[in-house]
Design a protein around this motif. Structure first.
Motif, PDB file in Angstrom:
ATOM      1  N   ILE A   1       0.736  -1.186   0.296  1.00 30.86           N
ATOM      2  CA  ILE A   1      -0.194   0.055   0.028  1.00 30.86           C
ATOM      3  C   ILE A   1       0.925   1.301   0.070  1.00 30.86           C
ATOM      4  N   LYS A   2       0.493   2.363  -0.793  1.00 35.27           N
ATOM      5  CA  LYS A   2       0.988   3.586  -0.741  1.00 35.27           C
ATOM      6  C   LYS A   2       0.595   4.552   0.145  1.00 35.27           C
ATOM      7  N   PHE A   3       1.164   4.534   1.138  1.00 35.31           N
ATOM      8  CA  PHE A   3       0.828   5.721   2.237  1.00 35.31           C
ATOM      9  C   PHE A   3       1.329   7.082   1.647  1.00 35.31           C
ATOM     10  N   ASP A   4       0.640   8.049   1.940  1.00 39.87           N
ATOM     11  CA  ASP A   4       0.961   9.426   1.543  1.00 39.87           C
ATOM     12  C   ASP A   4       2.072  10.097   2.735  1.00 39.87           C
ATOM     13  N   ASP A   5       2.482  11.187   2.434  1.00 42.95           N
ATOM     14  CA  ASP A   5       3.545  11.880   2.879  1.00 42.95           C
ATOM     15  C   ASP A   5       3.230  11.846   4.735  1.00 42.95           C
ATOM     16  N   LYS A   6       2.172  11.692   5.020  1.00 33.40           N
ATOM     17  CA  LYS A   6       1.695  11.891   6.550  1.00 33.40           C
ATOM     18  C   LYS A   6       1.493  10.442   6.905  1.00 33.40           C
ATOM     19  N   GLY A   7       1.649   9.482   6.008  1.00 29.34           N
ATOM     20  CA  GLY A   7       1.665   7.886   6.670  1.00 29.34           C
ATOM     21  C   GLY A   7       0.128   7.312   6.490  1.00 29.34           C
ATOM     22  N   LEU A   8      -0.613   8.038   5.507  1.00 27.25           N
ATOM     23  CA  LEU A   8      -2.065   7.527   5.652  1.00 27.25           C
ATOM     24  C   LEU A   8      -2.525   7.514   4.435  1.00 27.25           C
ATOM     25  N   VAL A   9      -3.657   6.577   4.369  1.00 26.39           N
ATOM     26  CA  VAL A   9      -4.255   5.924   3.132  1.00 26.39           C
ATOM     27  C   VAL A   9      -5.820   6.222   3.072  1.00 26.39           C
ATOM     28  N   PRO A  10      -6.577   6.707   2.051  1.00 26.72           N
ATOM     29  CA  PRO A  10      -8.020   6.846   2.342  1.00 26.72           C
ATOM     30  C   PRO A  10      -8.615   5.514   2.479  1.00 26.72           C
ATOM     31  N   ALA A  11      -9.643   5.225   2.957  1.00 25.78           N
ATOM     32  CA  ALA A  11     -10.473   3.924   3.182  1.00 25.78           C
ATOM     33  C   ALA A  11     -11.822   4.101   2.982  1.00 25.78           C
ATOM     34  N   ILE A  12     -12.341   3.269   1.970  1.00 21.58           N
ATOM     35  CA  ILE A  12     -13.961   3.487   1.797  1.00 21.58           C
ATOM     36  C   ILE A  12     -14.380   2.284   2.420  1.00 21.58           C
ATOM     37  N   ALA A  13     -15.732   2.391   3.195  1.00 21.05           N
ATOM     38  CA  ALA A  13     -16.144   1.318   3.903  1.00 21.05           C
ATOM     39  C   ALA A  13     -17.634   1.185   3.174  1.00 21.05           C
ATOM     40  N   GLN A  14     -17.826  -0.330   2.673  1.00 17.68           N
ATOM     41  CA  GLN A  14     -19.065  -0.454   1.734  1.00 17.68           C
ATOM     42  C   GLN A  14     -19.662  -1.625   2.600  1.00 17.68           C
ATOM     43  N   ASP A  15     -21.032  -1.564   2.700  1.00 18.54           N
ATOM     44  CA  ASP A  15     -21.961  -2.469   3.180  1.00 18.54           C
ATOM     45  C   ASP A  15     -21.848  -3.718   2.175  1.00 18.54           C
ATOM     46  N   ILE A  16     -21.623  -4.736   2.753  1.00 21.24           N
ATOM     47  CA  ILE A  16     -21.459  -6.007   1.892  1.00 21.24           C
ATOM     48  C   ILE A  16     -22.876  -6.356   1.407  1.00 21.24           C
ATOM     49  N   ASN A  17     -23.843  -6.244   2.579  1.00 22.66           N
ATOM     50  CA  ASN A  17     -25.089  -6.725   1.928  1.00 22.66           C
ATOM     51  C   ASN A  17     -25.925  -5.974   1.001  1.00 22.66           C
ATOM     52  N   THR A  18     -25.864  -4.700   1.025  1.00 16.15           N
ATOM     53  CA  THR A  18     -26.658  -3.751   0.282  1.00 16.15           C
ATOM     54  C   THR A  18     -25.595  -3.136  -0.722  1.00 16.15           C
ATOM     55  N   GLY A  19     -24.406  -3.200  -0.677  1.00 19.59           N
ATOM     56  CA  GLY A  19     -23.540  -2.639  -1.478  1.00 19.59           C
ATOM     57  C   GLY A  19     -23.301  -1.009  -1.429  1.00 19.59           C
ATOM     58  N   LYS A  20     -23.994  -0.336  -0.523  1.00 14.02           N
ATOM     59  CA  LYS A  20     -24.098   1.125   0.207  1.00 14.02           C
ATOM     60  C   LYS A  20     -22.651   1.446   0.532  1.00 14.02           C
ATOM     61  N   VAL A  21     -22.286   2.549   0.039  1.00 11.52           N
ATOM     62  CA  VAL A  21     -21.163   3.256   0.346  1.00 11.52           C
ATOM     63  C   VAL A  21     -21.437   3.983   1.738  1.00 11.52           C
ATOM     64  N   LEU A  22     -20.482   3.358   2.965  1.00 12.35           N
ATOM     65  CA  LEU A  22     -21.026   4.074   4.296  1.00 12.35           C
ATOM     66  C   LEU A  22     -20.095   5.056   4.720  1.00 12.35           C
ATOM     67  N   MET A  23     -18.851   5.158   4.435  1.00  8.68           N
ATOM     68  CA  MET A  23     -18.193   6.339   4.748  1.00  8.68           C
ATOM     69  C   MET A  23     -16.640   6.462   4.418  1.00  8.68           C
ATOM     70  N   LEU A  24     -16.050   7.444   4.407  1.00  7.30           N
ATOM     71  CA  LEU A  24     -14.704   7.596   3.892  1.00  7.30           C
ATOM     72  C   LEU A  24     -13.949   7.938   5.264  1.00  7.30           C
ATOM     73  N   ALA A  25     -12.746   7.372   5.562  1.00  7.12           N
ATOM     74  CA  ALA A  25     -11.844   7.909   6.696  1.00  7.12           C
ATOM     75  C   ALA A  25     -10.528   7.104   6.201  1.00  7.12           C
ATOM     76  N   TYR A  26      -9.437   7.363   7.198  1.00  5.62           N
ATOM     77  CA  TYR A  26      -8.147   7.286   6.864  1.00  5.62           C
ATOM     78  C   TYR A  26      -7.542   6.080   7.693  1.00  5.62           C
ATOM     79  N   MET A  27      -6.446   5.478   7.135  1.00  2.00           N
ATOM     80  CA  MET A  27      -5.873   4.367   7.859  1.00  2.00           C
ATOM     81  C   MET A  27      -4.358   4.700   7.777  1.00  2.00           C
ATOM     82  N   ASN A  28      -3.687   4.526   8.924  1.00  2.00           N
ATOM     83  CA  ASN A  28      -2.173   4.302   8.902  1.00  2.00           C
ATOM     84  C   ASN A  28      -1.886   2.845   8.980  1.00  2.00           C
ATOM     85  N   LYS A  29      -0.536   2.661   9.119  1.00  2.00           N
ATOM     86  CA  LYS A  29      -0.148   1.237   8.996  1.00  2.00           C
ATOM     87  C   LYS A  29      -0.824   0.405  10.232  1.00  2.00           C
TER      88      LYS A  29
END
Length: 212
Positions: A10-38
């Protein structure tokens, strides 16, 4: 799965973060966007529960740690450029801190809303989410909001009435009438479930236990 290999890919940015999209596996709805570090990626994959990194608080956080609205990891992917993560989750409760199921509730354009609802494989889940959204975002003149406003006694009265209508339709031996009345009953039962804090997942788990 070697988690260290995943983190190295995974390519983390200069702050050590990467955007993460959460999707409901049952409905396919996009739930939220947040960030993850290692560390968030590592905990998410190890514990199978979504962990993120808060840019404002500058700390790791477990989704639902205080609210109980956790996200159970069912799938983990990164894109072709390796700089965005997609996680497919089983959402417990709601995803958004506003009380909405998804953070993406500010609708600007949705020309195929009715078609999507009709074609959704899990239409009961979609109906549950729609009624939940109406409960959290009341609209004047809404029958659903009227039921929630009147409370448990009114909701139970309607469940009883619709049950009786199903019985009458069955006695009349009218399939079309039965389908109509059962649909009314299902709607009112879901209103009751939401009012009492019962999820579709709760019912599914109970039915699975009965198969054993």
């Amino acid at each position: 799965m070697n988690i260290n290999n995943v983190i190295n890919e995974i390519k983390f940015d200069d702050k050590g973060l990467v955007p993460a999209i959460a999707q409901d596996i049952n409905t396919g709805k996009v739930l939220m966007l947040a960030y993850m570090n290692k560390e968030a990626v590592e905990k998410t994959l190890n514990k199978k529960i979504a962990h993120y990194y808060s840019r404002s608080r500058q700390e790791l956080w477990k989704k639902g740690e205080t609210s109980g609205n956790i996200q159970k990891i069912k799938g983990f992917y990164y894109d072709c450029d390796k700089d965005t993560i997609l996680i497919k989750v089983e959402q417990v409760g709601v995803a958004c801190h506003t009380g909405n199921y998804s953070c993406f509730f500010n609708e600007v354009l949705n020309e195929d809303k009715k078609e999507n609802f009709q074609n959704n494989e899990d239409v009961l889940k979609e109906l549950y989410l729609s009624i939940t959204d109406r409960k959290n975002n009341p609209r004047e003149g809404s029958y659903t909001n009227y039921l929630f406003r009147e409370g448990i006694d009114k909701i139970l009265k309607k469940v009883g009435e619709e049950s009786a209508e199903v019985i009458i339709a069955s006695k009349n031996e009218s399939k079309e009438e039965m389908i109509y009345e059962i649909s009314d009953l299902v709607y009112h039962v879901i209103v009751l479930m939401i009012n009492q804090g019962v999820s579709i997942e709760d019912i599914k788990k109970e039915l699975v236990k009965r198969r054993k």
